[in-house]
Design a protein around this motif. Sequence first.
Motif, short mmCIF file in Angstrom:
data_model
loop_
_atom_site.label_atom_id
_atom_site.label_comp_id
_atom_site.label_asym_id
_atom_site.label_seq_id
_atom_site.Cartn_x
_atom_site.Cartn_y
_atom_site.Cartn_z
N SER A 250 -84.52 30.31 140.32
CA SER A 250 -83.57 31.42 140.46
C SER A 250 -84.38 32.64 140.86
O SER A 250 -85.37 32.99 140.21
N TYR A 251 -83.92 33.32 141.92
CA TYR A 251 -84.74 34.37 142.55
C TYR A 251 -83.93 35.64 142.72
O TYR A 251 -82.78 35.61 143.17
N ASP A 252 -84.51 36.77 142.32
CA ASP A 252 -83.84 38.08 142.42
C ASP A 252 -84.88 39.10 142.84
O ASP A 252 -85.66 39.61 142.03
N SER A 253 -84.90 39.41 144.15
CA SER A 253 -85.91 40.36 144.64
C SER A 253 -85.54 41.81 144.33
O SER A 253 -86.41 42.68 144.28
N ARG A 254 -84.25 42.08 144.09
CA ARG A 254 -83.85 43.45 143.77
C ARG A 254 -84.48 43.92 142.47
O ARG A 254 -84.93 45.05 142.34
N ASN A 255 -84.48 43.03 141.48
CA ASN A 255 -85.02 43.37 140.16
C ASN A 255 -86.39 42.74 139.91
O ASN A 255 -86.90 42.80 138.80
N LYS A 256 -86.96 42.13 140.96
CA LYS A 256 -88.29 41.52 140.87
C LYS A 256 -88.38 40.58 139.67
O LYS A 256 -89.13 40.82 138.71
N ARG A 257 -87.65 39.49 139.73
CA ARG A 257 -87.66 38.53 138.63
C ARG A 257 -87.38 37.13 139.16
O ARG A 257 -86.68 36.96 140.17
N GLU A 258 -87.95 36.14 138.48
CA GLU A 258 -87.76 34.73 138.83
C GLU A 258 -87.65 33.89 137.56
O GLU A 258 -88.28 34.18 136.55
N ARG A 259 -86.85 32.83 137.63
CA ARG A 259 -86.79 31.83 136.57
C ARG A 259 -87.11 30.49 137.21
O ARG A 259 -86.49 30.10 138.21
N ARG A 260 -88.08 29.78 136.64
CA ARG A 260 -88.49 28.48 137.17
C ARG A 260 -88.45 27.46 136.04
O ARG A 260 -89.20 27.58 135.07
N VAL A 261 -87.60 26.49 136.17
CA VAL A 261 -87.49 25.43 135.16
C VAL A 261 -87.95 24.13 135.79
O VAL A 261 -87.27 23.56 136.65
N GLU A 262 -89.11 23.67 135.35
CA GLU A 262 -89.68 22.46 135.94
C GLU A 262 -89.01 21.22 135.37
O GLU A 262 -88.57 21.20 134.21
#
Length: 560
Positions: free
Chosen positions: A257-269
């Motif tokens: 899940s990627y959000d460049s506006r708020n500079k955040r990522e969620r990565r679930v392997e």
Amino acid sequence: MYSILALLVVVGAVYAQVPRPCNSPPQWESREIRVDPSQKFMERRRLIYDATNRRERRFEEIEIGSDRSFYDQLTLWNENKMYQVDLKTRKCNVTVPYRPFFQRGTFPGEKFDYEGVIGGAGLPNEQVTIQQFSMNTTGDARFSLVSSPDCIPIQNVHITTKYGYEQSNYYDLSVGISDPMAFIPPRECEEEEVFRLFLDRFHLRAKCLSADVLVILEIVCNVDQPTSTRLASPSIWECNEIKVDPSANVTKKRRLSYDSRNKRERRVETIDKASNITSYDELILWNENKMYRLDLKTRICNVTVPHRGWIPRGTHPGEKFFSQDYVGTPGYPKERLTVLHYYDLNIGISDPRVWTPPKECLQRMFLVAICLLVGAVSAQAPVPCSSPPQWEGREIRVDPSQKYEEKRFLAYDETQQRERIMTEIEIGSEKKLYDILILHRENKMYAVDFLTKKCNITTINRPFRPRGVIPGSKFEGEVVIGAAAIPNESVTVLAFSGNFTGEAYTGLVSSPDCFPIQNIHFSQKYGFEQSTYYDIKIGISDPQLFLPPRECTTPPPPGY
């Protein structure tokens, strides 16, 4: 005896005005305590209930140190599906519901039983008026306890041949659904299904790929057709990601899940059970300079700062179009992926909760905060309060093993350890009426059968048990019975518990005056016992209540 006759006259007048079953709110949220006497356990969970669409979400409260499993369950009866996530392993199981929809609160066809007051009758803000309704059909008995007049669910008891005895108590109830996304399947269930479909399609395309081509794939998602004039990638999107590390010969599959506006990522392997490689659930918040990293096998969370700076995915400002190529078979849309040197993804975020840190990380932060505050809070921790030593009230005693409910008038004197009980016992279709006086200090019990007028005097076979809070109990928490948002239709309750030799105890009392509301005992000798109290009034109205019944002191007539 005259008081009993007067009571019967009053009952006749009351039943002429019998209330009809009210309608409980169709949508609400609460905490639920479910009691299963046969299994000797209580289950605590968060319940989100929607009768209109016949669906429920239940989050069980995890007991740290317990070996048993805890679940997040979403049951959609209209769709005939139940999603169940093991909160320890995070594994999802999708099945059909194991039972039909169970309506909570009142149920069509129930009849009115009685009305009473929970808490201190006459005390402002420490009482709530309740009504009980019930029904009996073949192999099915129901008892519904609700507040009056707004019919807020307080307790449901369901006794069936198939499922046995089931009891649910509701606390901290709020009418309405605060989060409509509560009825969206858990992310673990969605990911499993989406990623399975994705892999099916990916393997079809992978037939035509060489090892060298696989190396250049960083993201494989739903990709729009390329346009050479497109210079800016979407700022918020999500996809399934394949990350290849040729130097380590490792390929990782994860949900991004990627959000460049708020500079955040969620990565679930994705966990590979056959591999020794550690898999993680990572939430990186660059604006907050925090990274939450949860080991998906050990469930241990580590909170650190990001190990690298923010790097935008997709196009970077100033980049120019270089080329486009096809991976797969040209002319076959279902077997072709478009791969650009910049990635043109446009999906958005389906679940905003993805930006909430993993529960294990929040628990760790909470425990740290508790350690810092425990010194200050311990001085304010509630200690067992003292219930009134002498009072009168009504008691409902339930014994599931014997399949009966006992309704009592109770005069209670803790100081002198004595009780006067006028009781109606209903076993199946048979009713019995008794007048009982228990004098613990004299080790005597007088019992008069109202129908035969026969008195039986015996010794007491069990010790005196305080009603209200038992000395040595520990404070468990504070809850609300009824609806806190509705004036005069809720009561604040304190919960205490204790584990003594061969016996477990849970007690509920009102706050702040400690009026007994409910006692539950599990013991090896007596099994499951539950007493609920209504219409309590402080003091003893008639001191002669503790004198032996007349039938026990007057010699019976000759030939009796």
